[in-house]
Enzyme design. Structure first.
Site, mmCIF file in Angstrom:
data_model
loop_
_atom_site.group_PDB
_atom_site.id
_atom_site.type_symbol
_atom_site.label_atom_id
_atom_site.label_comp_id
_atom_site.label_asym_id
_atom_site.label_seq_id
_atom_site.Cartn_x
_atom_site.Cartn_y
_atom_site.Cartn_z
ATOM 1 N N ASP A 30 0.860 -1.183 0.000
ATOM 2 C CA ASP A 30 0.000 0.000 0.000
ATOM 3 C C ASP A 30 0.897 1.233 0.000
ATOM 4 O OD1 ASP A 30 -3.224 0.416 0.882
ATOM 5 O OD2 ASP A 30 -1.921 2.160 1.196
ATOM 6 N N THR A 121 -14.145 -3.135 -7.264
ATOM 7 C CA THR A 121 -15.406 -3.008 -8.008
ATOM 8 C C THR A 121 -15.213 -1.970 -9.112
ATOM 9 O OG1 THR A 121 -16.608 -3.531 -6.006
ATOM 10 C CG2 THR A 121 -17.866 -2.480 -7.766
ATOM 11 N N GLU A 150 -18.344 -5.560 5.247
ATOM 12 C CA GLU A 150 -17.598 -5.053 6.395
ATOM 13 C C GLU A 150 -18.270 -5.587 7.658
ATOM 14 O OE1 GLU A 150 -16.888 -0.805 6.246
ATOM 15 O OE2 GLU A 150 -16.427 -0.976 4.121
ATOM 16 N N LEU A 253 -34.559 -6.454 4.070
ATOM 17 C CA LEU A 253 -35.860 -5.773 4.065
ATOM 18 C C LEU A 253 -35.991 -4.960 5.349
ATOM 19 C CD1 LEU A 253 -38.539 -8.229 2.601
ATOM 20 C CD2 LEU A 253 -37.504 -6.227 1.527
ATOM 21 N N ALA A 255 -36.379 -1.748 6.929
ATOM 22 C CA ALA A 255 -36.675 -0.334 6.618
ATOM 23 C C ALA A 255 -36.065 0.542 7.702
ATOM 24 C CB ALA A 255 -38.179 -0.127 6.555
ATOM 25 N N GLY A 256 -35.631 1.713 7.312
ATOM 26 C CA GLY A 256 -35.038 2.623 8.284
ATOM 27 C C GLY A 256 -34.416 3.809 7.579
ATOM 28 N N GLY A 260 -25.768 3.083 3.398
ATOM 29 C CA GLY A 260 -24.631 3.984 3.212
ATOM 30 C C GLY A 260 -23.390 3.138 3.019
ATOM 31 N N CYS A 263 -19.669 1.339 -0.496
ATOM 32 C CA CYS A 263 -19.959 0.455 -1.632
ATOM 33 C C CYS A 263 -21.315 0.729 -2.280
ATOM 34 C CB CYS A 263 -19.878 -0.994 -1.185
ATOM 35 S SG CYS A 263 -18.269 -1.401 -0.488
HETATM 36 C C1 UGA Z 1 -21.941 -4.453 0.616
HETATM 37 C C2 UGA Z 1 -22.447 -5.811 0.129
HETATM 38 O O1 UGA Z 1 -23.400 -6.343 1.056
HETATM 39 C C3 UGA Z 1 -21.277 -6.792 -0.020
HETATM 40 O O2 UGA Z 1 -21.742 -8.023 -0.548
HETATM 41 C C4 UGA Z 1 -20.244 -6.170 -0.964
HETATM 42 O O3 UGA Z 1 -19.106 -7.008 -1.112
HETATM 43 C C5 UGA Z 1 -19.801 -4.839 -0.396
HETATM 44 O O4 UGA Z 1 -20.932 -3.963 -0.265
HETATM 45 C C6 UGA Z 1 -18.810 -4.247 -1.356
HETATM 46 O O5 UGA Z 1 -19.203 -3.863 -2.457
HETATM 47 O O6 UGA Z 1 -17.595 -4.239 -1.061
HETATM 48 P P1 UGA Z 1 -21.246 -3.463 3.009
HETATM 49 O O7 UGA Z 1 -21.080 -2.154 2.313
HETATM 50 O O8 UGA Z 1 -20.198 -3.935 3.953
HETATM 51 O O9 UGA Z 1 -21.398 -4.643 1.917
HETATM 52 O O10 UGA Z 1 -22.593 -3.359 3.827
HETATM 53 P P2 UGA Z 1 -24.023 -4.082 3.860
HETATM 54 O O11 UGA Z 1 -24.044 -5.071 4.945
HETATM 55 O O12 UGA Z 1 -24.426 -4.529 2.503
HETATM 56 O O13 UGA Z 1 -24.934 -2.844 4.300
HETATM 57 C C7 UGA Z 1 -25.041 -1.702 3.448
HETATM 58 C C8 UGA Z 1 -25.957 -0.666 4.044
HETATM 59 O O14 UGA Z 1 -27.314 -1.100 3.947
HETATM 60 C C9 UGA Z 1 -25.728 -0.347 5.524
HETATM 61 O O15 UGA Z 1 -25.783 1.065 5.694
HETATM 62 C C10 UGA Z 1 -26.890 -1.013 6.223
HETATM 63 O O16 UGA Z 1 -27.232 -0.376 7.414
HETATM 64 C C11 UGA Z 1 -27.981 -0.870 5.174
HETATM 65 N N1 UGA Z 1 -29.075 -1.860 5.306
HETATM 66 C C12 UGA Z 1 -28.813 -3.194 5.194
HETATM 67 C C13 UGA Z 1 -30.379 -1.410 5.506
HETATM 68 O O17 UGA Z 1 -30.648 -0.203 5.586
HETATM 69 N N2 UGA Z 1 -31.388 -2.342 5.594
HETATM 70 C C14 UGA Z 1 -31.154 -3.670 5.495
HETATM 71 O O18 UGA Z 1 -32.122 -4.449 5.606
HETATM 72 C C15 UGA Z 1 -29.847 -4.106 5.305
#
Ligand code: UGA
Length: 436
Positions: A30, A121, A150, A253, A255-256, A260, A263
């Site tokens: 890095d 990505t 994450e 699913l 809701a909230g 963010g 990704c």
């Molecule tokens: C996401 C994808 O889930 C991974 O598969 C992917 O590899 C990653 O992006 C990436 O592109 O590197 P991540 O950003 O770590 O992973 O987070 P998520 O767990 O997907 O959550 C994303 C956001 O959605 C969070 O802010 C979470 O609070 C929100 N969320 C999730 C909701 O608002 N409602 C839900 O039901 C689920």
């Protein structure tokens, strides 16, 4: 196998440690000397459960090394590219500067037959462009997208739910890349992990379409929350009821306040920008709506707080619980929680914020907020408490224990994490998103 991983952020550092855990000899590279110094001491430069343990054990044996010197990549058979592809400043496309500079600085140290495996990505078409740039170096490029989340990154890296190899068009190059990647992932493949072997474009699109689907699912339920808000329906019950249908499923699913992070938001915007470049903007036009629904939810949370303060937020003490974009992470990139706190501060409220892991990252971006280490210090004398990131320590709060600390018992549950009946019974005015 000797492996190099270029880029040691949330993705690369975990991937390097996971490759060492799988038995390979790994060097992580890095440009950030601070990050490399921490990793070399076996310390994770960010919050990721399970990563410090992996780093310590493999740095100690010497199987895992870190360096700022690209020359250290020489001698590796597979070079994983794990640098960031953030949103460009002033636009919605992905910024590929780091990917291009990683390839440019790596190429002088590759040998013919080496495999460069992109994990970042990227917009569809990037691998083909990079293959042209690599010219007659003799190295072969493949695209191997990463799906780790994450907070669960170690588990997702060691036991992924699928692997995707995007191979080059020339059969000999494809065979070289396929063999190298199968060897790198041999212990994972031995677990019967599904493997999809495909072309560059499909591999690149698998990643962005997976994230686009997840974002759409979240915005779908948040759109239902908006309808619930004007009809008196309850979106949490609605999600449960539709989720019982296996074709829909309950996950994502929730809701909230919406999604963010580094990704989902930037990936749907970059996908839209790329589709427009390809003359197919209309195919993913709905993603603009997905983004808009998502951003509206942040304002809805702010409106709830202002309502609770009878329209007069100025100088009122508001406690914001959570800063990270989701629990089990210290990442505040495009964090709905931080955005809500900043908007409330902009309305003149006396905003006090806390988070179990993300205070330092949030402070670096928004030093104007009032950061509190302890939960009690944050909620003391608050006129409204807002839960924006559903860490376990907040989800399991006892409303009757919090009540004596606050000035007024107003709770805004921006993640629909609490039982409204329990909070109301304890004397609170409860406001959820899309809930009765
Ligand atoms: C996401 C994808 O889930 C991974 O598969 C992917 O590899 C990653 O992006 C990436 O592109 O590197 P991540 O950003 O770590 O992973 O987070 P998520 O767990 O997907 O959550 C994303 C956001 O959605 C969070 O802010 C979470 O609070 C929100 N969320 C999730 C909701 O608002 N409602 C839900 O039901 C689920």
């Amino acid at each position: 196998m000797r492996i190099s991983v270029i880029g040691c952020g949330y993705l690369g550092a975990v991937h390097a440690a996971a490759m060492a855990e799988l038995g390979h000899e790994v060097v992580g590279i890095d440009v950030d000397p601070g990050k490399i110094a921490a990793l070399t001491r076996g310390e994770a430069p960010f919050f990721e459960p399970g990563l410090p343990e992996l780093l310590q054990s493999h740095v100690a044996t010497g199987r895992l090394r870190f360096s700022t010197d690209m020359a250290e990549a020489a001698g590796s058979t597979v070079h994983f590219i794990a640098v960031g592809t953030p949103q460009v400043r002033g636009g919605t496309a992905a910024d590929l500067t780091f990917v291009d500079s990683a390839i440019d600085s790596l190429l002088p140290y590759t040998n013919p037959g080496d495999v460069i495996a992109g994990k970042s990505t990227v917009p569809v078409g990037t691998a083909t462009r990079l293959a042209e740039k690599m010219g007659d170096s003799g190295a072969v490029i493949a695209w191997n997208p990463e799906f780790l989340r994450e907070g669960w990154a170690v588990k997702d890296s060691l036991t992924p739910d699928r692997l995707v190899f995007g191979l080059p068009p020339e059969p000999a190059d494809a065979a070289t890349a396929d063999a190298a990647l199968r060897e790198a992932y041999a212990p994972v493949l031995a677990l019967d992990t599904p493997l999809i072997v495909t072309d560059f474009a499909t591999a690149e699109l698998v990643k962005v379409s997976a994230n686009a689907f997840l974002a759409t699912k979240i915005s779908f339920i948040n759109a239902m929350a908006e309808i619930a808000e004007v009809t008196g329906a309850d979106v949490v019950q609605l999600a449960e009821a539709i989720g019982h249908d296996d074709r829909i499923g309950k996950r994502f699913l929730g809701a909230g306040v919406g999604f963010g992070g580094g990704c989902l938001p930037k990936d749907i915007r970059a996908f839209t920008a790329r589709a427009e470049e390809l003359g197919r903007g209309e195919s993913v036009m709905f993603l603009k709506e997905v983004d808009a629904i998502n951003l509206r939810r942040r304002q809805r949370v702010v409106d709830h707080v202002v309502d609770a303060l009878e329209g007069e937020p100025h100088d009122k003490v508001v406690a914001v619980l959570g800063l990270a974009f989701k629990p089990h992470s210290d990442d505040v990139r495009d964090s709905p929680a931080l955005d809500v706190a900043v908007r409330l501060k902009g309305l003149g409220a006396d905003v006090r914020v806390t988070d179990p892991a993300a205070i330092e990252n949030a402070r670096a971006r928004h030093p104007q907020l009032d950061y509190r280490e302890s939960f009690e210090d944050t909620v003391r004398d608050a006129e409204v408490v807002v839960l924006v990131t559903e860490w376990d320590e907040y989800r399991h709060l006892d409303p009757s224990e919090v009540l004596p600390l606050v000035a007024r018992p107003n709770i805004v549950d921006a993640r629909n994490s609490f039982d409204p009946a329990q909070w109301r019974a304890a004397g609170w005015t409860y406001r959820g998103l899309g809930r009765r």
